[in-house]
Design an enzyme around this catalytic site. Structure first.
Site, PDB file in Angstrom:
ATOM      1  N   ASP A 129       6.264 -18.247 -14.712  1.00 41.60           N
ATOM      2  CA  ASP A 129       4.865 -17.837 -14.645  1.00 41.60           C
ATOM      3  C   ASP A 129       4.755 -16.694 -13.638  1.00 41.60           C
ATOM      4  OD1 ASP A 129       2.096 -17.741 -14.996  1.00 41.60           O
ATOM      5  OD2 ASP A 129       1.894 -19.923 -14.988  1.00 41.60           O
ATOM      6  N   GLU A 153      -7.868 -20.728 -13.450  1.00 38.54           N
ATOM      7  CA  GLU A 153      -6.842 -21.284 -12.564  1.00 38.54           C
ATOM      8  C   GLU A 153      -7.439 -21.895 -11.294  1.00 38.54           C
ATOM      9  OE1 GLU A 153      -3.025 -19.232 -12.557  1.00 38.54           O
ATOM     10  OE2 GLU A 153      -3.787 -17.836 -14.050  1.00 38.54           O
TER      11      GLU A 153
END
Length: 664
Positions: A347, A556
């Site tokens: 990521d 997020e």
């Protein structure tokens, strides 16, 4: 007569008496005689020689560049190319960098394997497909000017449509799609998304998220289809939409992309990202191995069986071990036990976060991440640091070449599956699919099927008559609330910008207010007042009200919440309007939120999740053109103190249970 030539083992001589000056020999006449008698032979011999030369040159060339020959099996092409690569060329393939730091020269000089757009990273504001294609092809020019001409692959987060692209169709976020329990619908959405991603010249989508969200406090919960691994598992059908249907005899667990109308997909985030403590993003998931396998690992089995091209590793930890450094799960389980043959990608700055604070021991992070099994590293900015550290670790025998070769083989395997070596350049052939009517109708259908009717009569109403569906022909309808006329709120995070946007000017679509206006009878008056006062409500003789409230956009960690409340002034709007009018409250949110205190005064309650650009789908249901069919794919709690709470728990006392949904 003396001999003209005398010889011995050590000498060779011509006698003086036999020597004649050169000019006395008639070479011209001899040549003409020879040529005249052998002309056809010479021409024929020369032609044969030329034909044989060309033939053997071509044979030699084909053999010399097997990786360029699409008729060769992928394994032959991969091995041939790998054997020609230098160390610098290999580790360059393992680097994925952000478009903001990519240039033609960077791609050429560092042999970069991949470029991405982070959330909101675009060529320019409101960029058209041609702008994307031009940018991508400049980067590709750099890659193709290298010695081996290995094309780069461009990736983007297309998590509910090609959500960075202006005018793209924005589908409901996954939390709404899970409600539909319709894998074929999700597959069609995947195919439509692939077309709109390819329309911008992009062959790789970081989707789908197959996390199993067990706590709605998590800021990424809307990226999860359900708290139930069975529903998430069924929704992996989107991979077949994105990549195309896997042929019957295709090798199992190998990456597959059907053609130029499809994209390489990415199952994320491996693994356990939806089970962290208190739903804190990037936190620790504490659960035993059996629970881990039976909840969080379940969707990955089917994703790999469907030929998913890549798997992205989670920021989170499992029982204290960072996933980006977890060799047992990445190499031991994913690659070896499950047999996954595609790319394992990190990521964003994922290896940096192996240490705390992030990046504090970067060389160790590179060692730990690559050794654990990462094949491609989303750097995304300081690529020279990564390349230098990885080179040092290899040259000093800290990372074996076998690990590097494994990574590069996987990267090349996906690039060959995509056909990038034959068709490396982006184009705009599919640009007419961006925001097409067909795709918007599909999104509208998805909105209708994702709505959940939670209540449809006021408990204090003596008549006990359901409010929905609303009458299209009414004297005057009030539309109120922060989310009724706000396309950005309606779409949520990962839309145009990373954390989403506010207002109606950054892309195109239909707001809920506009949908109501286009649905009611022409004689019906629709008044929009975002936060009406009691006096205004009482003095306007409204027939009923539609109150649209919810959460602001987020993404997020910024979305992590320990209160899960509706955005102000949403609660007061509900109280003011619903205390004085028959009202339907539409909740636009990325998860269940606190609504229990207002239930008594609400006549009808609808969970609309994050519906995307096609708000008309909500009006379709509110006014009865279609009936409600959606059922909760996650538990709706009463109070925050109950969390985490999931179906099957020993203590289970929700406001609305998993699977609940009224019909009309």
């Amino acid at each position: 007569m003396a001999s003209m030539i005398s010889s011995s083992p050590s000498t060779f001589s011509i006698s003086r008496s036999s020597y004649q000056p050169l000019q006395s020999l008639d070479y011209r006449s001899q040549f003409r005689e020879f040529w005249g008698g052998n002309k056809l032979k010479i021409i024929f011999t020369t032609l044969i020689f030329l034909v044989l030369f060309v033939f053997f040159s071509l044979v030699s060339r084909t053999d010399h560049f097997k990786y360029k020959d699409p008729k060769q099996p992928p394994t032959v092409r991969i091995n041939d190319l790998l054997n020609r690569m230098t160390l610098a060329e290999k580790i360059g393939q393992m680097a994925q960098i952000e478009r903001a730091v990519a240039t033609t020269d960077v791609m050429k000089n560092y042999f970069i394997g991949s470029v991405l757009s982070g959330g909101g990273s675009v060529p320019k504001k409101k960029a058209k497909p041609q702008d994307w294609v031009d940018m991508i092809n400049k980067f590709q020019n750099g890659s193709l000017s290298t010695r081996l001409r290995i094309p780069m692959i461009y990736g983007i987060d297309a998590v509910h449509g090609n959500n960075n692209l202006y005018n793209a169709t924005i589908f409901p976020h996954n939390i709404g799609l899970g409600v539909t329990r319709d894998p074929q619908l999700v597959k069609r959405i995947g195919a439509a998304t692939a077309l709109e991603v390819r329309a911008a010249g992009i062959p790789y989508a970081f989707a789908p998220c197959i996390a199993v969200c067990r706590d709605p406090r998590w800021g990424r919960c809307y990226e999860s289809y359900s708290e139930d691994p069975k529903i998430v598992d069924s929704m992996t059908e989107i991979i077949s939409g994105l990549q195309g249907d896997l042929p019957a005899n295709y090798p199992k667990r190998y990456p597959y992309v059907a053609g130029k109308n499809n994209v390489a997909a990415c199952a994320k985030h491996f693994v356990g990202d939806g089970g962290t403590n208190k739903g804190i993003n990037e936190n620790n998931t504490a659960i035993n191995f059996n629970g881990f396998l039976n909840i969080h690992m379940v969707p990955y089995y089917r994703a790999i069986a469907k030929g998913v091209s890549t798997v992205m590793v989670s920021f989170s930890s499992w029982n204290g071990v960072k996933m980006h450094a977890n060799n047992d799960l990445i190499t031991g389980f994913l690659k070896e036990k499950l047999g996954f043959q595609g790319i394992v990608i990190s990521d964003w700055e994922g290896i940096d976060k192996i240490t705390y604070p992030p990046g504090s021991n970067y060389s160790y992070s590179v060692l730990a991440g690559v050794s654990a099994g990462l094949d491609m590293v989303m750097i995304p900015n300081n690529y020279t640091r990564f390349l230098n550290d990885l080179t040092y670790l290899i040259e000093n025998k800290r990372i074996p070449m076998s690990r590097i070769d494994d990574a590069v083989k996987r990267i090349l395997r996906v690039k060959f599956a995509l056909g990038l070596f034959e068709n490396p350049y982006a184009d705009t052939i599919l640009s007419n699919h961006v925001g097409s009517q067909e795709h918007r109708e599909l999104a509208r259908e998805a909105v209708r099927k994702s709505l959940v009717l939670l209540k449809n009569q006021n408990s204090t109403d003596k008549d006990k008559k359901p409010l929905l569906p609303l009458a299209k022909k009414a004297s005057k309808i009030l539309v109120a609330g922060t989310h009724a006329f706000n396309l950005g709120y309606q779409c949520g995070g990962w839309t145009i910008e990373w954390k989403g946007f506010k207002g109606n000017n950054q892309t195109t679509g239909t707001t809920i207010l506009d949908a109501v206006k286009s649905t009611v009878d022409p004689s019906t008056e629709v008044d929009y007042i975002e936060n009406p006062s009691t006096e205004v409500i009482k003095s306007n003789n409204f027939s009923c009200a539609i109150v649209v409230v919810g959460e602001p956009p987020y993404a997020e960690t910024s979305g992590d919440s320990f209160n899960l409340t509706i955005l102000d002034p949403g609660p007061s709007v509900i109280q003011n309007v619903c205390a004085n009018l028959k009202c339907v409250v539409v909740i636009v949110s990325g998860r269940p939120v606190i609504i229990e205190p207002y239930m008594e005064m609400i006549d009808s309650l609808v969970a609309a999740w994050l519906p995307g650009t096609e708000g008309q789908g909500i009006a379709d249901i509110l006014f009865g053109d279609y009936g409600f069919t959606g059922r909760l794919a996650r538990t709706w709690f009463k109070s925050i103190d109950q969390l985490p709470m999931n179906v099957g728990d020993d203590v289970y006392d929700p406001l609305f249970p998993f699977g609940f949904g009224l019909t009309t």
